[in-house]
Design an enzyme around this catalytic site. Structure first.
Site, PDB file in Angstrom:
ATOM      1  N   ASP A 171      -6.990 -17.252 -15.295  1.00 42.57           N
ATOM      2  CA  ASP A 171      -7.955 -18.258 -14.830  1.00 42.57           C
ATOM      3  C   ASP A 171      -9.105 -17.609 -14.056  1.00 42.57           C
ATOM      4  O   ASP A 171     -10.146 -18.220 -13.861  1.00 42.57           O
ATOM      5  CB  ASP A 171      -7.258 -19.230 -13.860  1.00 42.57           C
ATOM      6  CG  ASP A 171      -6.852 -20.540 -14.504  1.00 42.57           C
ATOM      7  OD1 ASP A 171      -7.565 -21.002 -15.418  1.00 42.57           O
ATOM      8  OD2 ASP A 171      -5.825 -21.103 -14.077  1.00 42.57           O
ATOM      9  N   LYS A 198      -3.122 -25.857 -25.000  1.00 40.57           N
ATOM     10  CA  LYS A 198      -3.142 -24.421 -24.684  1.00 40.57           C
ATOM     11  C   LYS A 198      -1.983 -23.719 -25.385  1.00 40.57           C
ATOM     12  O   LYS A 198      -2.154 -22.641 -25.964  1.00 40.57           O
ATOM     13  CB  LYS A 198      -3.050 -24.195 -23.165  1.00 40.57           C
ATOM     14  CG  LYS A 198      -4.358 -24.502 -22.434  1.00 40.57           C
ATOM     15  CD  LYS A 198      -4.183 -24.607 -20.920  1.00 40.57           C
ATOM     16  CE  LYS A 198      -5.476 -25.068 -20.268  1.00 40.57           C
ATOM     17  NZ  LYS A 198      -5.323 -25.461 -18.854  1.00 40.57           N
ATOM     18  N   GLN A 218      -1.395 -25.031 -13.994  1.00 43.54           N
ATOM     19  CA  GLN A 218      -2.346 -26.129 -14.222  1.00 43.54           C
ATOM     20  C   GLN A 218      -2.664 -26.837 -12.900  1.00 43.54           C
ATOM     21  O   GLN A 218      -1.767 -27.194 -12.141  1.00 43.54           O
ATOM     22  CB  GLN A 218      -1.734 -27.118 -15.231  1.00 43.54           C
ATOM     23  CG  GLN A 218      -2.645 -28.260 -15.657  1.00 43.54           C
ATOM     24  CD  GLN A 218      -3.838 -27.828 -16.499  1.00 43.54           C
ATOM     25  OE1 GLN A 218      -3.806 -26.799 -17.159  1.00 43.54           O
ATOM     26  NE2 GLN A 218      -4.893 -28.599 -16.458  1.00 43.54           N
TER      27      GLN A 218
HETATM   28  N1  GUN Z   1      -7.341 -27.941 -14.479  1.00 41.16           N
HETATM   29  C1  GUN Z   1      -8.556 -28.261 -14.995  1.00 41.16           C
HETATM   30  N2  GUN Z   1      -9.213 -27.152 -15.395  1.00 41.16           N
HETATM   31  C2  GUN Z   1      -8.405 -26.110 -15.125  1.00 41.16           C
HETATM   32  C3  GUN Z   1      -8.520 -24.706 -15.316  1.00 41.16           C
HETATM   33  O1  GUN Z   1      -9.524 -24.180 -15.808  1.00 41.16           O
HETATM   34  N3  GUN Z   1      -7.440 -23.970 -14.914  1.00 41.16           N
HETATM   35  C4  GUN Z   1      -6.339 -24.515 -14.360  1.00 41.16           C
HETATM   36  N4  GUN Z   1      -5.363 -23.708 -13.982  1.00 41.16           N
HETATM   37  N5  GUN Z   1      -6.204 -25.818 -14.156  1.00 41.16           N
HETATM   38  C5  GUN Z   1      -7.223 -26.602 -14.555  1.00 41.16           C
END
Ligand code: GUN
Length: 301
Positions: free
Chosen positions: A121, A54, A98
Site C-alpha cells: 500500500d 483483489k 483493508q
Molecule cells: N480502503 C480504501 N482504499 C484502500 C487502499 O488503497 N488500501 C487499503 N489498505 N485500504 C483501502
C-alpha cells in the site's frame, strides 16, 4: 474542445498483461511465486467487494493469494499478531490490511507493524519518507497515485512534466500528498489545495494537470478547467439517480464530467478511469516486492 477520454480500463489491462508476463518469468527463472495476503476485519459489504476483486486479480496474475476475513470484534493484539505472522512468511511478498478498520483498532499502529518491504500500500513511514525524499527505486508508491501517474504519462506522452502546473485538490495521506510528491519528482510545479484554499476555481484554472481527490460528488465544475488540461478524477461517489428509477443510484467522480470534458484536453471517466488502475498497481507493487526478493529488476509501466 472535446476532451480525449483516458481509458483506465484498457491501461489497467495493459499493466496486468505486463505483470502476468513478468510473473511467469519470475516463476520459471527464479522459482519465485509472488504472494499477496489481504486482511479484512469485519463485514463491510463495500470492503468485501474490493477484497474479493483483489484476490481474483492476484490469481489471474499467477500469484499466490491469501485472504483473511477476521470478525468485527477482533482485538488489536490479534490483528497485530496476524500481521507479524505474515511478515515472517516467506511465501508472502505483499500485505494489505483493508481500511477502514473498526474503531477499537489503532490503524496507524497496524500500518506501522507491516514490514516496510511488504507494505504494498505504501503507507508505512519508511515508504512515505522514501517517496518524499525521492528515494523511489525501492519504495512502494501508494496504488491510486501510482496508477494516476501512469495515466498522466500516457495521456501527455512524456514522463517529464517540466514547465507544467499541477494542482492537486485534496491533501489525504493516501492520495493527495503522495500524488503531489510524484508530480514534483516528475518536474511539475505543484500546488496542493484543500477545503481552506482561497479561490479554488481560480487556482484550478492555472492547472495543466488537475487532480481531483476530495470525495465530493461533481464539485469541480467545467469552467474551473484550463482549456487543454489533463484532468484526473480520483473520486468515486455514489449518488441518487431518480432518472434511472426509484431508489436507483449511479457513480460519479469529484469532477462534473460533462462540463469538464468541454474544456479538458484529456480526462478520466468515472467509472473506468483511475479505479481500475488502483488494483492493477497493487498487483504491480506485489510483483515488484517479489522481484526485489529474488534480485530481479521489476518492470516499469
Ligand atoms: N480502503 C480504501 N482504499 C484502500 C487502499 O488503497 N488500501 C487499503 N489498505 N485500504 C483501502
Amino acid at each position: 474542445m472535446t476532451a480525449r477520454v483516458i481509458d483506465g480500463k484498457q491501461t489497467a489491462a495493459d499493466v496486468i498483461e505486463t505483470v502476468k508476463a513478468a510473473t511467469a518469468d519470475l516463476v520459471s527463472g527464479k522459482a519465485t511465486v509472488p504472494g499477496i495476503a489481504v486482511v479484512i476485519v469485519g463485514e463491510d459489504p463495500a470492503s468485501q467487494v474490493y477484497v474479493r476483486s483483489k484476490g481474483r486479480k492476484a490469481e489471474e496474475c499467477g500469484f499466490h493469494s491469501e485472504t483473511y476475513t477476521l470478525p468485527d470484534d477482533t482485538s488489536e493484539a490479534d490483528l497485530l499478531a496476524k500481521v507479524e505472522e505474515l511478515n515472517a512468511d516467506s511465501r508472502i511478498h505483499g500485505i494489505l490490511v483493508q481500511l477502514p478498520l473498526p474503531g477499537h483498532i489503532d490503524e496507524g499502529k497496524v500500518i506501522q507493524t507491516i514490514a516496510p518491504e511488504k507494505d504494498v500500500d505504501g503507507f508505512h513511514f519508511l515508504n512515505v519518507g522514501k517517496l518524499g525524499t525521492g528515494e523511489t527505486a525501492d519504495a512502494f508508491i501508494p496504488c491510486t497515485p501510482a496508477g494516476s501517474m501512469v495515466l498522466i504519462r500516457r495521456a501527455l506522452e512524456t514522463d517529464d512534466f517540466s514547465g507544467l502546473n499541477a494542482v492537486v485538490v485534496g491533501r489525504s495521506n493516501i492520495v493527495g500528498k503522495p500524488m503531489a510528491n510524484l508530480l514534483l519528482a516528475a518536474n511539475a510545479t505543484v500546488t496542493v489545495s484543500h477545503s481552506r484554499t482561497k479561490d479554488l476555481p481560480g487556482l484550478c484554472r492555472t492547472a495543466d494537470i488537475l487532480i481531483a481527490a476530495v470525495g465530493r460528488p461533481e464539485m469541480i465544475k467545467g469552467d474551473w478547467v484550463k482549456p487543454g488540461a489533463c484532468v484526473i478524477d480520483v473520486g468515486i461517489n455514489r449518488i441518487d439517480a431518480p432518472e434511472k428509477g426509484e431508489g436507483k443510484t449511479r457513480l460519479v467522480g469529484d469532477v462534473d464530467y460533462a462540463g469538464a470534458a468541454e474544456f479538458a484536453g484529456s480526462i478520466t471517466p468515472v467509472p473506468g478511469g483511475v479505479g481500475p488502475m488502483t488494483i492493477a498497481m497493487l498487483m504491480a507493487n506485489t510483483l515488484a516486492s517479489a522481484c526485489r526478493a529474488a534480485g530481479v529488476e521489476p518492470p516499469k509501466y
